[in-house]
Design a protein around this motif. Structure first.
Motif, PDB file in Angstrom:
ATOM      1  N   GLU A 260       0.698  -0.516   0.061  1.00 27.64           N
ATOM      2  CA  GLU A 260       0.054   0.006  -0.157  1.00 27.64           C
ATOM      3  C   GLU A 260       0.742   0.908   0.161  1.00 27.64           C
ATOM      4  O   GLU A 260       0.707   2.334  -0.855  1.00 27.64           O
ATOM      5  CB  GLU A 260      -0.906  -0.776   1.266  1.00 27.64           C
ATOM      6  CG  GLU A 260      -1.858   0.910   1.268  1.00 27.64           C
ATOM      7  CD  GLU A 260      -2.404   1.439   2.296  1.00 27.64           C
ATOM      8  OE1 GLU A 260      -2.554   2.224   2.921  1.00 27.64           O
ATOM      9  OE2 GLU A 260      -2.266  -0.055   4.082  1.00 27.64           O
ATOM     10  N   ARG A 263       2.765   1.868  -3.659  1.00 27.49           N
ATOM     11  CA  ARG A 263       1.778   2.550  -4.464  1.00 27.49           C
ATOM     12  C   ARG A 263       1.933   3.777  -4.063  1.00 27.49           C
ATOM     13  O   ARG A 263       1.144   4.309  -4.916  1.00 27.49           O
ATOM     14  CB  ARG A 263       0.342   1.523  -4.724  1.00 27.49           C
ATOM     15  CG  ARG A 263       0.378  -0.280  -5.263  1.00 27.49           C
ATOM     16  CD  ARG A 263      -1.183  -0.504  -5.196  1.00 27.49           C
ATOM     17  NE  ARG A 263      -2.217  -0.225  -4.216  1.00 27.49           N
ATOM     18  CZ  ARG A 263      -2.026  -1.602  -2.786  1.00 27.49           C
ATOM     19  NH1 ARG A 263      -1.399  -2.640  -3.559  1.00 27.49           N
ATOM     20  NH2 ARG A 263      -2.519  -1.358  -2.375  1.00 27.49           N
ATOM     21  N   ASN A 264       1.597   4.030  -3.128  1.00 29.75           N
ATOM     22  CA  ASN A 264       1.001   5.583  -3.045  1.00 29.75           C
ATOM     23  C   ASN A 264       1.955   6.226  -1.640  1.00 29.75           C
ATOM     24  O   ASN A 264       2.069   6.228  -0.452  1.00 29.75           O
ATOM     25  CB  ASN A 264      -0.372   5.283  -2.335  1.00 29.75           C
ATOM     26  CG  ASN A 264      -0.542   7.220  -1.847  1.00 29.75           C
ATOM     27  OD1 ASN A 264       0.467   7.636  -2.540  1.00 29.75           O
ATOM     28  ND2 ASN A 264      -2.091   7.235  -2.107  1.00 29.75           N
ATOM     29  N   PRO A 265       3.217   6.364  -2.247  1.00 26.54           N
ATOM     30  CA  PRO A 265       4.400   6.913  -0.500  1.00 26.54           C
ATOM     31  C   PRO A 265       3.722   8.260   0.183  1.00 26.54           C
ATOM     32  O   PRO A 265       4.419   8.829   1.230  1.00 26.54           O
ATOM     33  CB  PRO A 265       5.604   6.902  -1.755  1.00 26.54           C
ATOM     34  CG  PRO A 265       5.162   6.225  -3.123  1.00 26.54           C
ATOM     35  CD  PRO A 265       4.431   6.816  -3.603  1.00 26.54           C
ATOM     36  N   SER A 266       2.532   8.686  -0.886  1.00 27.65           N
ATOM     37  CA  SER A 266       2.830   9.909   0.270  1.00 27.65           C
ATOM     38  C   SER A 266       0.734   9.628   0.821  1.00 27.65           C
ATOM     39  O   SER A 266       0.238  11.156   1.250  1.00 27.65           O
ATOM     40  CB  SER A 266       2.038  10.992  -1.122  1.00 27.65           C
ATOM     41  OG  SER A 266       1.111  10.720  -1.702  1.00 27.65           O
ATOM     42  N   ILE A 267       0.784   8.866   0.935  1.00 28.51           N
ATOM     43  CA  ILE A 267      -0.727   8.629   1.687  1.00 28.51           C
ATOM     44  C   ILE A 267      -0.182   8.546   2.836  1.00 28.51           C
ATOM     45  O   ILE A 267       0.569   8.550   3.820  1.00 28.51           O
ATOM     46  CB  ILE A 267      -1.154   6.980   1.398  1.00 28.51           C
ATOM     47  CG1 ILE A 267      -2.161   6.799   1.899  1.00 28.51           C
ATOM     48  CG2 ILE A 267       0.236   6.017   2.325  1.00 28.51           C
ATOM     49  CD1 ILE A 267      -2.365   5.102   2.156  1.00 28.51           C
ATOM     50  N   GLN A 268      -1.193   9.767   3.331  1.00 30.31           N
ATOM     51  CA  GLN A 268      -1.498  10.122   4.633  1.00 30.31           C
ATOM     52  C   GLN A 268      -2.133   9.171   6.201  1.00 30.31           C
ATOM     53  O   GLN A 268      -2.799   8.935   6.437  1.00 30.31           O
ATOM     54  CB  GLN A 268      -1.746  11.397   4.907  1.00 30.31           C
ATOM     55  CG  GLN A 268      -1.548  12.777   4.481  1.00 30.31           C
ATOM     56  CD  GLN A 268       0.144  13.215   4.830  1.00 30.31           C
ATOM     57  OE1 GLN A 268      -0.256  13.384   5.719  1.00 30.31           O
ATOM     58  NE2 GLN A 268       1.279  12.827   3.241  1.00 30.31           N
ATOM     59  N   SER A 269      -1.300   7.948   6.190  1.00 26.42           N
ATOM     60  CA  SER A 269      -1.970   7.078   6.754  1.00 26.42           C
ATOM     61  C   SER A 269      -1.527   7.396   8.306  1.00 26.42           C
ATOM     62  O   SER A 269      -0.119   7.515   8.518  1.00 26.42           O
ATOM     63  CB  SER A 269      -1.712   5.920   6.067  1.00 26.42           C
ATOM     64  OG  SER A 269      -1.776   5.145   6.891  1.00 26.42           O
ATOM     65  N   SER A 274       2.272   1.675   9.638  1.00 28.18           N
ATOM     66  CA  SER A 274       2.713   2.879   8.675  1.00 28.18           C
ATOM     67  C   SER A 274       3.659   3.805   9.313  1.00 28.18           C
ATOM     68  O   SER A 274       4.279   3.838   9.088  1.00 28.18           O
ATOM     69  CB  SER A 274       1.812   3.770   8.512  1.00 28.18           C
ATOM     70  OG  SER A 274       0.484   2.605   7.695  1.00 28.18           O
TER      71      SER A 274
END
Length: 497
Positions: A260, A263-269, A274
């Protein structure tokens, strides 16, 4: 050590022949024998060790007792708040998890936060603390707990009420808590609480792994389980299988999270997993240990607390009525505000955990010689245990009515406002249900919010009715956390208007 253990096993049959296994008597201390110490009494009470050790502590004038184990080993057990403060705060640097605790639980917990000291513990705690700020707690209640409650738990209870069927509420609540902790800590939904109640391999493995690991503490010598593990026989064979299944599950969570993030390194999880992966820790085993520790904390403790809570209120209808009245008054509020301000329900949960704490006892090992406030001498390497189960039964702390389930002991009238009830917390060293000092439970507020939301959601609509034939007190059993022996069989009734 090997020779002494071998001699013990040779002599053990003779010991049981010449010395009659003593019966438990809470009014007199157990007899200590040469070589074996109190082991015969420990063995005789192996199925009720929490109650046995509680009786010993409560019968001591100082609320501190010493159990002598084979080969001169000593374990100090206390219910004295001054001693608890001493080991959990004042001399925190002396009393750590220690080698015995760490090696015994390592197969399951590895280097997770509950099994480490020093810098490893500090790092994990610091990074984990971000998960418990107000924003995260509000998100947890409104988007995780509430969804799980309304979409999964309530429909299952409604179906049971409609069909007049029997549910194991302990199993249901463990499933509920498992889904919750996985979603908030790992961003992963295992969908464990469904109408079919699937028997997941992981859940069985986790139960077995925790149980067998905790049973290691009760053996005469750690050499026994170490030999069994080397030969891969007995319970150690099952433990090895269980650990493999547990870690495979954790690897699945970890792999999906890595994919995950890739695929989306900028995701604000904002989930805990994370945060650890983003901190630069690429050691897979280390991260898996963290995953397992948080499953243990989030699944077993809150579900255990709720099981005993629902049993207690089923026996105290007047208290249940007060809780329902408070729920009705708060039902128009936003979900987070509703559960945050449920004072009487909060007091009832505290009272329930006083009598039936999710973790009945916890131990630390002294890494230096010390003297406890009551004068007990502690040598380096000795385990010192504090006993929340016993502490909830000390008359000097809770009064002559300590055996009563009475939430009012946590409340007082707030004269500065409109005379509303106000919750009055107890000193954490008197009530160490969530530990105390530097290692106090990070998830304490999260646990209360989750439990109060469940209580509000269930009791506003249903009545929980135990179906035990004898109507007596269920058996309280404990491994690392407490359980109700045999589960908690109930019927669900729709609440009448």
């Amino acid at each position: 050590m090997f020779i002494s253990s071998l001699l013990f096993f040779i002599l053990l049959p003779l010991i049981f022949i010449f010395f009659k296994t003593p019966k438990s008597n809470p009014n007199s201390p157990p007899k200590s024998y040469p070589i074996v110490g109190h082991y015969l009494s420990i063995y005789a009470n192996r199925h009720r060790l929490t109650q046995f050790t509680s009786d010993l502590v409560l019968s001591s004038p100082t609320l501190t007792t010493v159990l002598r184990r084979p080969f001169g080993q000593r374990r100090i057990i206390t219910a004295d708040p001054a001693v608890v403060r001493h080991i959990l705060k004042t001399n925190f640097s002396i009393y750590q998890k220690g080698d015995i605790f760490r090696s015994t639980l390592f197969d399951v917990l590895g280097n997770g936060i509950f099994n480490v000291d020093g810098d490893d513990w500090k790092f994990q705690r610091q990074l984990s603390s971000h998960e418990f700020n107000t924003k995260s707690l509000r998100h947890f209640v409104e988007h995780v707990v509430d969804v799980e409650l309304n979409d999964r738990l309530i429909p299952i209870l409604a179906a049971a009420a409609a069909n007049d069927s029997v549910l194991d509420l302990q199993d249901i609540l463990q499933r509920f808590a498992f889904d919750n902790i996985c979603r908030i800590a790992f961003g992963y939904d295992p969908v464990y609480l469904t109408p079919s109640l699937p028997k997941a391999k992981f859940a069985v493995a986790f139960e077995d792994g925790v149980r067998i690991s905790s049973e290691r503490f009760r053996l005469v010598s750690p050499l026994i389980w170490k030999i069994q593990r080397f030969l891969n026989i007995g319970s150690e064979q099952r433990l090895k299988e269980a650990v493999t299944e547990i870690r495979q599950f954790a690897v699945k969570i970890l792999t999906e999270k890595k994919e995950e993030l890739a695929r989306n390194p900028s995701i604000q999880s904002v989930d805990l997993l994370s945060r650890f992966l983003s901190s630069g820790h690429s050691d897979e085993n280390f991260v898996i240990d963290i995953v397992i520790s948080f499953i243990l904390a989030g699944r077993d403790t809150t579900s255990a607390a709720l099981v005993w809570f629902f049993w207690l209120i089923s026996r105290n209808p007047a208290i249940e009525a007060e809780i329902v009245k408070e729920i009705d008054l708060k039902s128009e509020s936003l979900v987070y505000d509703e559960v945050k301000d449920m004072v009487y329900t909060h007091a009832s949960l505290c009272e329930s955990m006083r009598l039936y704490p999710p973790v009945p006892a916890d131990s630390k090992m002294a890494n230096a010689d010390d003297v406890l406030p009551d004068g007990t001498v502690v040598e380096r390497g000795v385990m010192v245990s504090y006993h929340p189960y016993a502490m909830g039964r000390v008359e000097g702390l809770w009064g002559k009515d300590w055996a009563e389930f009475r939430p009012e002991r946590w409340l007082e009238t707030d004269e500065t406002t409109t005379g509303k009830l106000r919750f009055v917390a107890r000193d954490p060293y008197t009530y160490p249900v969530f530990q105390a000092g530097p290692r106090i439970c990070l998830g304490k507020e999260m646990a209360f919010l989750q439990m109060k939301r469940v209580v509000a959601g269930v009791l506003q609509r249903f009545t929980v009715v135990p179906v035990a034939e004898d109507g007596g007190e269920p058996v309280y059993v404990a491994a690392l956390t407490s359980k109700m022996k045999g589960g908690f069989s109930v019927k669900i009734r729709e609440r009448k208007e």
